[in-house]
Design a protein around this motif. Structure first.
Motif, short mmCIF file in Angstrom:
data_model
loop_
_atom_site.label_atom_id
_atom_site.label_comp_id
_atom_site.label_asym_id
_atom_site.label_seq_id
_atom_site.Cartn_x
_atom_site.Cartn_y
_atom_site.Cartn_z
N THR A 1 16.18 -42.31 20.49
CA THR A 1 17.22 -41.48 21.09
C THR A 1 17.38 -40.21 20.28
OG1 THR A 1 18.95 -42.58 19.78
CG2 THR A 1 18.45 -43.50 21.96
N GLY A 2 18.07 -39.23 20.88
CA GLY A 2 18.36 -37.99 20.18
C GLY A 2 17.15 -37.14 19.88
N PHE A 3 16.10 -37.25 20.70
CA PHE A 3 14.86 -36.51 20.44
C PHE A 3 15.06 -35.02 20.74
CE2 PHE A 3 10.49 -35.30 22.10
CZ PHE A 3 9.99 -35.03 20.84
N SER A 4 14.70 -34.16 19.79
CA SER A 4 14.82 -32.72 19.98
C SER A 4 13.69 -32.01 19.25
CB SER A 4 16.17 -32.20 19.45
OG SER A 4 16.27 -32.41 18.05
N VAL A 5 13.37 -30.79 19.68
CA VAL A 5 12.29 -29.99 19.09
C VAL A 5 12.77 -28.57 18.88
CG1 VAL A 5 9.89 -29.24 19.28
CG2 VAL A 5 10.60 -31.39 20.35
N SER A 6 12.49 -28.01 17.72
CA SER A 6 12.79 -26.60 17.45
C SER A 6 11.56 -25.95 16.84
CB SER A 6 13.99 -26.46 16.51
OG SER A 6 13.73 -27.11 15.27
N SER A 7 11.50 -24.63 16.88
CA SER A 7 10.35 -23.90 16.34
C SER A 7 10.81 -22.87 15.33
CB SER A 7 9.58 -23.21 17.48
OG SER A 7 8.41 -22.58 16.97
N TYR A 8 9.98 -22.64 14.33
CA TYR A 8 10.29 -21.65 13.29
C TYR A 8 9.00 -21.00 12.82
CZ TYR A 8 8.74 -25.41 10.19
OH TYR A 8 7.99 -26.39 9.58
N TRP A 9 9.12 -19.82 12.24
CA TRP A 9 7.95 -19.14 11.67
C TRP A 9 7.69 -19.71 10.30
CZ3 TRP A 9 4.39 -16.51 14.02
CH2 TRP A 9 3.44 -15.81 13.26
N ASN A 10 6.48 -20.22 10.09
CA ASN A 10 6.14 -20.98 8.89
C ASN A 10 6.06 -20.06 7.68
OD1 ASN A 10 5.02 -22.71 6.98
ND2 ASN A 10 3.91 -23.85 8.54
N THR A 11 6.92 -20.29 6.70
CA THR A 11 6.90 -19.50 5.47
C THR A 11 6.19 -20.22 4.33
OG1 THR A 11 9.07 -20.38 4.86
CG2 THR A 11 9.03 -18.29 6.07
N VAL A 12 5.93 -21.54 4.50
CA VAL A 12 5.18 -22.28 3.49
C VAL A 12 3.69 -22.01 3.65
CG1 VAL A 12 4.64 -24.57 2.59
CG2 VAL A 12 6.96 -24.06 3.38
N SER A 13 3.19 -22.10 4.89
CA SER A 13 1.83 -21.68 5.22
C SER A 13 1.96 -20.51 6.17
CB SER A 13 1.05 -22.83 5.87
OG SER A 13 0.97 -23.94 5.00
N PRO A 14 2.29 -19.31 5.65
CA PRO A 14 2.69 -18.20 6.51
C PRO A 14 1.61 -17.76 7.48
CG PRO A 14 2.27 -17.44 4.28
CD PRO A 14 2.23 -18.92 4.23
N GLY A 15 2.06 -17.23 8.59
CA GLY A 15 1.15 -16.66 9.57
C GLY A 15 1.09 -17.41 10.87
N PHE A 16 1.81 -18.52 11.03
CA PHE A 16 1.75 -19.30 12.25
C PHE A 16 3.12 -19.88 12.58
CE2 PHE A 16 -2.36 -19.71 10.11
CZ PHE A 16 -3.20 -19.20 11.09
N PRO A 17 3.41 -20.04 13.88
CA PRO A 17 4.63 -20.77 14.25
C PRO A 17 4.44 -22.25 14.01
CG PRO A 17 3.43 -20.12 16.22
CD PRO A 17 2.70 -19.51 15.05
N SER A 18 5.52 -22.94 13.67
CA SER A 18 5.50 -24.38 13.50
C SER A 18 6.58 -25.02 14.35
CB SER A 18 5.72 -24.77 12.02
OG SER A 18 4.63 -24.37 11.24
N MET A 19 6.46 -26.33 14.56
CA MET A 19 7.41 -27.08 15.37
C MET A 19 8.06 -28.16 14.50
SD MET A 19 7.29 -25.80 18.42
CE MET A 19 6.23 -24.82 19.50
#
Length: 436
Positions: A173-191
């Motif tokens: 239950t409570g499943f959700s997804v958000s996206s952010y710009w990856n600053t640990v491995s910069p250059g790609f969006p992450s989920m």
């Protein structure tokens, strides 16, 4: 049984068995394999063996064999069980137990119980080769066996097989997804995927698809973790900013898997104007040689293991099949533009060198250099066979290229080897990050 035998090959670390063109068993170290399960009397099966080591694999010839009925024609033989397969997990409330016929039998007695000693068996006498069980209890393992009879004469029992009725499972239950710009491995969006823990879960399967595509697995997250950061799609491809992706999750237990959650859409994040952006194309070599120009004895792709990150890498000192060779000479390069407004630009790559040439001379060479649009060398580093380490031990090298902003530069990897004792230069995860 169908028994396979072959002659050991020099340099082989393990063997895989393929049945009917599908991988059937892997990791064998001997030279014999006995196929005693999932074999049906009267059915012909084809086999071949794949010999493997850390660099390559090769297949044997294909052979075929037809399973025979080993029951004696002068007496009633032992019954061979058919389905469900031994150790299977059953999700239905009942299951059909089935077995092979025995020549000369007038009927069969089939029993099942929660004990392998059959202290309280439930059973039937039937003339056919199947019987449906009664209602099964969730989370319970059952044992079953069959014996043939002629009139009042019963013959020996079959082997004992088991199956397990899965527990009643629920999706998270409570499943959700958000996206952010990856600053640990910069250059790609992450989920970022999150959900509530499920009691009794041993893990959670995560799946993703793009719009109009089919679902593919992101892998299994072990309990009790209920958050998973996804940096790339299955197969190593990166998320594309502004694209909508769809996700779902299901519970895993020792008894099976639950239904999936409802799918959740999420748009991949885009970088802010000051964010670092990847300037290298296909630096992970997940798309083979795309973005790179290869000349001579230099190879790139996804055909072999020993990468730093899946699914591929590039290698110098090798032939077109990725195998080490002597007297090799080859290079690969990519041309990249660094924006004039960049305040930082960093080139990095990982290298792994394995060599059968321990020295003392530096005779196998990898030169990594950066040149301007006129071909003038701006910076370089040299490695050789004396820098060799163990397979898979990658080292990182970094160049600060900020002073070359506003220029078009060419990044080149050049490998040469001498006439004996091969050396392989592996390159993975090439990156040039800059803002601007």
């Amino acid at each position: 049984q169908i028994r396979l035998n072959w002659t050991n090959s020099s340099g082989v670390s393990s063997y895989d068995v393929y049945r009917n063109s599908t991988l059937y068993y892997s990791g064998l170290t001997g030279t014999q394999f006995i196929n005693s399960e999932n074999v049906t009397v009267g059915t012909t099966y084809s086999y071949y063996i794949v010999a493997k080591n850390s660099c390559d694999s090769t297949s044997s010839n294909i052979v075929s064999a037809t399973a025979i009925n080993c029951d004696s024609t002068s007496s009633i033989g032992q019954v061979q069980l058919s389905s469900p397969s031994n150790g299977a997990t059953i999700s239905t409330s009942t299951v059909v137990l089935s077995w092979h016929s025995v020549s000369g039998a007038t009927g069969y007695e089939v029993v099942y119980d929660t004990s392998s000693s059959f202290t309280n068996p439930i059973g039937w006498s039937v003339s056919g080769m199947s019987q449906t069980t009664g209602t099964l209890t969730n989370g319970t393992t059952y044992y079953w066996r069959v014996r043939a009879f002629v009139g009042s004469q019963y013959y020996s029992w079959s082997s004992i097989w088991s199956f397990t009725k899965s527990s009643a499972l629920v999706p998270p239950t409570g499943f959700s997804v958000s996206s952010y710009w990856n600053t640990v491995s910069p250059g790609f969006p992450s989920m970022s995927l999150s959900w509530n823990a499920v009691s009794g879960a041993t893990g959670y399967e995560m799946w993703v698809r793009s719009s109009g595509g089919s679902y593919a697995s992101l892998g299994t997250r072990d309990a009790p973790y209920v958050t998973f950061n996804s940096n790339s799609l299955p197969g190593g491809a990166r998320y594309v900013s502004g694209t909508t992706y769809y996700f779902k999750v299901r519970t895993v237990t020792t008894y099976g898997t639950s239904d999936f959650t409802s799918e959740v859409p999420c748009v991949a994040a885009a970088p802010s104007p000051s964010s670092q952006i990847e300037r290298i194309t296909n630096g992970s070599f997940s798309s083979g040689t795309s973005g790179w120009t290869l000349v001579g004895d230099f190879w790139a792709g996804t055909n072999f293991s020993n990468y730093r990150t899946p699914p591929g890498y590039a290698a110098g000192g090798v032939n077109s099949e990725g195998l080490p060779i002597n007297n090799a000479a080859g290079w690969m390069y990519q041309t990249v533009a660094i924006p004039s407004g960049a305040t930082s630009a960093t080139l990095s790559f990982w290298h792994n060198i394995t060599s059968y040439n321990p020295g003392p001379n530096k005779v196998d060479i990898l030169t990594v250099y950066i040149a301007d649009s006129e071909g003038n060398w701006l910076d370089f580093v040299i490695y050789n066979n004396l820098d060799s380490t163990y397979l898979g031990d990658y080292k990182k090298k970094t160049f600060d290229l900020t002073s070359y902003k506003g220029q078009i530069i060419k990044i080149t990897f050049l490998a040469t080897t001498d006439y004996s004792n091969t050396t392989t230069f592996r390159i993975d995860d090439v990156s040039l990050m800059s803002d601007g």
